[in-house]
Design a protein around this motif. Structure first.
Motif, mmCIF file in Angstrom:
data_model
loop_
_atom_site.group_PDB
_atom_site.id
_atom_site.type_symbol
_atom_site.label_atom_id
_atom_site.label_comp_id
_atom_site.label_asym_id
_atom_site.label_seq_id
_atom_site.Cartn_x
_atom_site.Cartn_y
_atom_site.Cartn_z
ATOM 1 N N PHE A 75 -86.072 -13.514 -133.613
ATOM 2 C CA PHE A 75 -86.303 -12.146 -133.155
ATOM 3 C C PHE A 75 -86.439 -12.169 -131.644
ATOM 4 C CE2 PHE A 75 -87.426 -11.438 -137.557
ATOM 5 C CZ PHE A 75 -87.065 -10.116 -137.786
ATOM 6 N N ASP A 76 -85.831 -11.177 -130.982
ATOM 7 C CA ASP A 76 -85.921 -11.082 -129.525
ATOM 8 C C ASP A 76 -86.246 -9.641 -129.150
ATOM 9 O OD1 ASP A 76 -85.920 -11.769 -126.901
ATOM 10 O OD2 ASP A 76 -83.788 -12.237 -126.754
ATOM 11 N N CYS A 77 -86.973 -9.478 -128.037
ATOM 12 C CA CYS A 77 -87.381 -8.151 -127.572
ATOM 13 C C CYS A 77 -86.142 -7.301 -127.282
ATOM 14 C CB CYS A 77 -88.238 -8.290 -126.321
ATOM 15 S SG CYS A 77 -88.666 -6.710 -125.561
ATOM 16 N N SER A 78 -86.069 -6.105 -127.881
ATOM 17 C CA SER A 78 -84.902 -5.233 -127.700
ATOM 18 C C SER A 78 -84.788 -4.751 -126.257
ATOM 19 C CB SER A 78 -84.987 -4.030 -128.645
ATOM 20 O OG SER A 78 -86.175 -3.284 -128.423
ATOM 21 N N ALA A 79 -85.930 -4.515 -125.596
ATOM 22 C CA ALA A 79 -85.899 -4.085 -124.192
ATOM 23 C C ALA A 79 -85.308 -5.182 -123.317
ATOM 24 C CB ALA A 79 -87.302 -3.722 -123.714
ATOM 25 N N HIS A 80 -85.669 -6.432 -123.606
ATOM 26 C CA HIS A 80 -85.127 -7.572 -122.842
ATOM 27 C C HIS A 80 -83.639 -7.735 -123.103
ATOM 28 C CE1 HIS A 80 -84.868 -11.556 -121.036
ATOM 29 N NE2 HIS A 80 -84.263 -11.975 -122.142
ATOM 30 N N LYS A 81 -83.212 -7.493 -124.351
ATOM 31 C CA LYS A 81 -81.798 -7.625 -124.697
ATOM 32 C C LYS A 81 -80.961 -6.597 -123.933
ATOM 33 C CE LYS A 81 -80.198 -9.587 -128.083
ATOM 34 N NZ LYS A 81 -79.429 -10.843 -128.251
ATOM 35 N N LYS A 82 -81.553 -5.383 -123.748
ATOM 36 C CA LYS A 82 -80.820 -4.319 -123.061
ATOM 37 C C LYS A 82 -80.849 -4.498 -121.541
ATOM 38 C CE LYS A 82 -81.959 -0.934 -126.648
ATOM 39 N NZ LYS A 82 -82.796 0.251 -126.966
ATOM 40 N N ASP A 83 -82.011 -4.906 -121.035
ATOM 41 C CA ASP A 83 -82.189 -5.045 -119.585
ATOM 42 C C ASP A 83 -83.119 -6.226 -119.320
ATOM 43 O OD1 ASP A 83 -82.563 -4.825 -116.889
ATOM 44 O OD2 ASP A 83 -83.611 -2.904 -116.946
ATOM 45 N N CYS A 99 -94.334 -5.073 -124.030
ATOM 46 C CA CYS A 99 -93.818 -3.722 -123.757
ATOM 47 C C CYS A 99 -93.876 -2.792 -124.959
ATOM 48 C CB CYS A 99 -92.385 -3.797 -123.227
ATOM 49 S SG CYS A 99 -91.176 -4.354 -124.449
ATOM 50 N N GLY A 100 -94.168 -3.318 -126.151
ATOM 51 C CA GLY A 100 -94.276 -2.482 -127.337
ATOM 52 C C GLY A 100 -92.951 -2.163 -127.997
ATOM 53 N N SER A 101 -91.831 -2.661 -127.442
ATOM 54 C CA SER A 101 -90.511 -2.393 -128.027
ATOM 55 C C SER A 101 -90.318 -3.199 -129.310
ATOM 56 C CB SER A 101 -89.399 -2.759 -127.039
ATOM 57 O OG SER A 101 -89.518 -2.011 -125.853
ATOM 58 N N LYS A 102 -89.429 -2.708 -130.163
ATOM 59 C CA LYS A 102 -89.115 -3.459 -131.370
ATOM 60 C C LYS A 102 -88.384 -4.742 -130.996
ATOM 61 C CE LYS A 102 -89.055 -0.421 -135.336
ATOM 62 N NZ LYS A 102 -88.278 0.048 -136.496
ATOM 63 N N MET A 103 -88.583 -5.762 -131.818
ATOM 64 C CA MET A 103 -87.853 -7.011 -131.621
ATOM 65 C C MET A 103 -86.718 -7.048 -132.626
ATOM 66 S SD MET A 103 -90.901 -9.733 -130.715
ATOM 67 C CE MET A 103 -89.783 -10.983 -130.097
ATOM 68 N N TRP A 104 -85.525 -7.388 -132.150
ATOM 69 C CA TRP A 104 -84.323 -7.375 -132.978
ATOM 70 C C TRP A 104 -84.109 -8.715 -133.661
ATOM 71 C CZ3 TRP A 104 -80.465 -4.661 -129.103
ATOM 72 C CH2 TRP A 104 -80.744 -3.292 -129.102
ATOM 73 N N TYR A 105 -83.635 -8.609 -134.897
ATOM 74 C CA TYR A 105 -83.297 -9.801 -135.677
ATOM 75 C C TYR A 105 -81.905 -10.274 -135.268
ATOM 76 C CZ TYR A 105 -81.933 -12.551 -139.780
ATOM 77 O OH TYR A 105 -81.489 -13.547 -140.613
ATOM 78 N N CYS A 106 -81.784 -11.564 -134.930
ATOM 79 C CA CYS A 106 -80.509 -12.113 -134.454
ATOM 80 C C CYS A 106 -80.202 -13.419 -135.187
ATOM 81 C CB CYS A 106 -80.562 -12.399 -132.956
ATOM 82 S SG CYS A 106 -81.169 -11.021 -131.956
ATOM 83 N N SER A 107 -78.908 -13.665 -135.376
ATOM 84 C CA SER A 107 -78.462 -14.933 -135.953
ATOM 85 C C SER A 107 -78.009 -15.865 -134.839
ATOM 86 C CB SER A 107 -77.293 -14.708 -136.917
ATOM 87 O OG SER A 107 -77.722 -14.023 -138.064
ATOM 88 N N ALA A 108 -78.149 -17.150 -135.053
ATOM 89 C CA ALA A 108 -77.691 -18.135 -134.062
ATOM 90 C C ALA A 108 -76.169 -18.133 -134.000
ATOM 91 C CB ALA A 108 -78.209 -19.517 -134.428
ATOM 92 N N ASN A 109 -75.626 -18.392 -132.822
ATOM 93 C CA ASN A 109 -74.170 -18.398 -132.634
ATOM 94 C C ASN A 109 -73.481 -19.475 -133.469
ATOM 95 O OD1 ASN A 109 -74.270 -16.281 -130.806
ATOM 96 N ND2 ASN A 109 -74.574 -17.652 -129.049
#
Length: 418
Positions: A224-232, A205-215
């Motif tokens: 890193f996870d797709c920001s669009a997927h994180k939102k929707d 989708c071309g969206s930025k991927m967000w940097y995330c820490s493990a729980n």
């Protein structure tokens, strides 16, 4: 009555004299600025006036070393606040304190804390194109002698004269710093960031991927996870990638590219020149069409503006309607003019293909045999990383990436290997 007339006459004469003097001074300053003579009274931090020529700047080695360090930390991915914090921790004198203690004229007084670096000071240094050896005039302006407020001039109205004094920062480092400053580096709740932050994009989708820490907070589990997927969840499939895996893939890619250039530089140059010609022809054609559309619309807006002005003057158009239309036309015109400038710059960059290849080869040669990645290397070589969705058809999770290299876009490794 006579006395009142004399007072009014003297007042009017003084105002006329002040306006006339201001106009002459402005004309002289404009002429100097257009000739490339610096209009700045105080050289920026890192430079001092030449004792033999007050209009010429020479490098102050001690301050210039700090300027270089600031740019290096920026290219490494550190933000202005982080850079300022590091300089305070290292007890580096802030610019005003440094100048005063070294007997250099400074427009600012020394603060209570001589090491009190602020992020705004760091930003100001990073924005100074003068560090590339250029004189930059007309960055600000005022409306009149009675209006003391200095306003920022649009970049397209600046007068830039390269090579007027010795450079502290190379052009490519300066441009890379500006590019990094435009990117947002997302941190986790723990305050952690990654050297890849701001560079990783979803290939779907071309969206930025967000940097995330493990729980669980365990090291080595960041991803890193797709920001669009994180939102929707429905907008894009989730295809996260662990930072450790991303680092391995990027390092291997850079090792392959630099190794290939070392052994087959001429072939690499031929392939990249052919690819860039194709890409440039397609992009240039699209840019020219868009440029023509924008320029046509700008001319049309100017005609419309003149028409509504005449209609308003003749009473055919109310003041309220005129104000509404003029604001709308003016906003659209400014947007189009900014787009025209961006398109023209893009076309100029495309015209420097051979130079881009040369610069990339020079950078790549520095990293032949590289064994690990650091922030500076990554940001100097890479413009963006696109992560594909994982392929599990073989029973194992496999993932591929595409790297857009700085100045060259994508390098067709498979084509080169043939």
């Amino acid at each position: 009555m006579l006395l009142l007339f004399i007072v009014l006459y003297v007042s009017h004469s003084n105002e006329f004299y002040a306006r006339d003097t201001s106009r002459k001074i402005r004309a002289v300053q404009k002429a100097k600025g257009e000739r490339g003579q610096t209009l700045t009274v105080n050289p920026p931090y890192g430079y001092v006036k030449d004792p033999d020529d007050p209009h010429h700047w020479i490098i102050d080695p001690e301050a210039a070393a700090v300027v270089k360090r600031i740019f290096e930390m920026c290219v490494e991915g550190r933000g202005p606040k982080q850079i300022a914090k590091q300089l305070r921790a290292d007890k580096v004198l802030a610019p005003a304190a440094y100048k005063i203690r070294h007997g250099i004229s400074s427009p600012n007084p020394e603060s209570k804390d001589p090491y009190g670096w602020r992020d705004s000071t760091v930003v100001s240094i990073l924005k100074h194109r003068e560090y590339t050896g250029s004189t930059v005039n007309f960055k600000t302006y005022s409306n009149s002698i009675w209006d003391k407020k200095m306003r920022r001039n649009p970049v397209e109205n600046w007068a830039i004269f390269p090579g007027t004094h010795e450079r502290i920062i190379e052009d490519d480092v300066f441009e890379k710093a500006q590019e990094i400053r435009r990117q947002r580096h997302r941190k986790t709740r723990t305050g952690k960031s990654s050297i890849f932050s701001g560079l990783v994009y979803c290939a779907d989708c071309g969206s930025k991927m967000w940097y995330c820490s493990a729980n669980n907070g365990k090291p080595g589990q960041e991803y890193f996870d797709c920001s669009a997927h994180k939102k929707d969840k429905e907008s894009c499939g989730g295809h996260f990638i662990r930072v450790s895996v991303l680092e391995q893939l990027v390092l291997k890619h850079i090792q392959t590219v630099t190794g290939y250039i070392l052994c087959h530089e001429k072939h690499f140059r031929r392939v990249m020149e052919a690819q860039m010609r194709i890409e440039s022809a397609e992009k240039s054609k699209a840019n020219k069409k868009q440029l023509a559309r924008d320029e046509k619309r700008i001319a049309e807006l100017k005609r419309l503006f003149m028409k509504i002005y005449e209609d308003n003057a003749n009473g055919k158009l109310s003041d309220e309607r005129y104000e509404l239309l003029s604001q709308s036309y003016e906003a659209e015109q400014k947007q189009l003019e900014a787009e025209v400038v961006a398109l023209q710059r893009d076309m100029e960059v495309q015209a420097q293909q051979a130079e881009n290849i040369d610069q990339f080869i020079q950078k790549a040669q520095k990293y032949v045999g590289i064994e690990s990645l650091d922030a500076y290397t990554l940001h100097e070589m890479v413009q963006a990383i696109y992560v594909e969705a994982p392929d599990k058809s073989s029973g194992k999770r496999r993932q591929s990436i595409h790297i857009k290299y700085d100045g060259l876009w994508f390098i067709p490794l498979e084509e080169l290997m043939k």
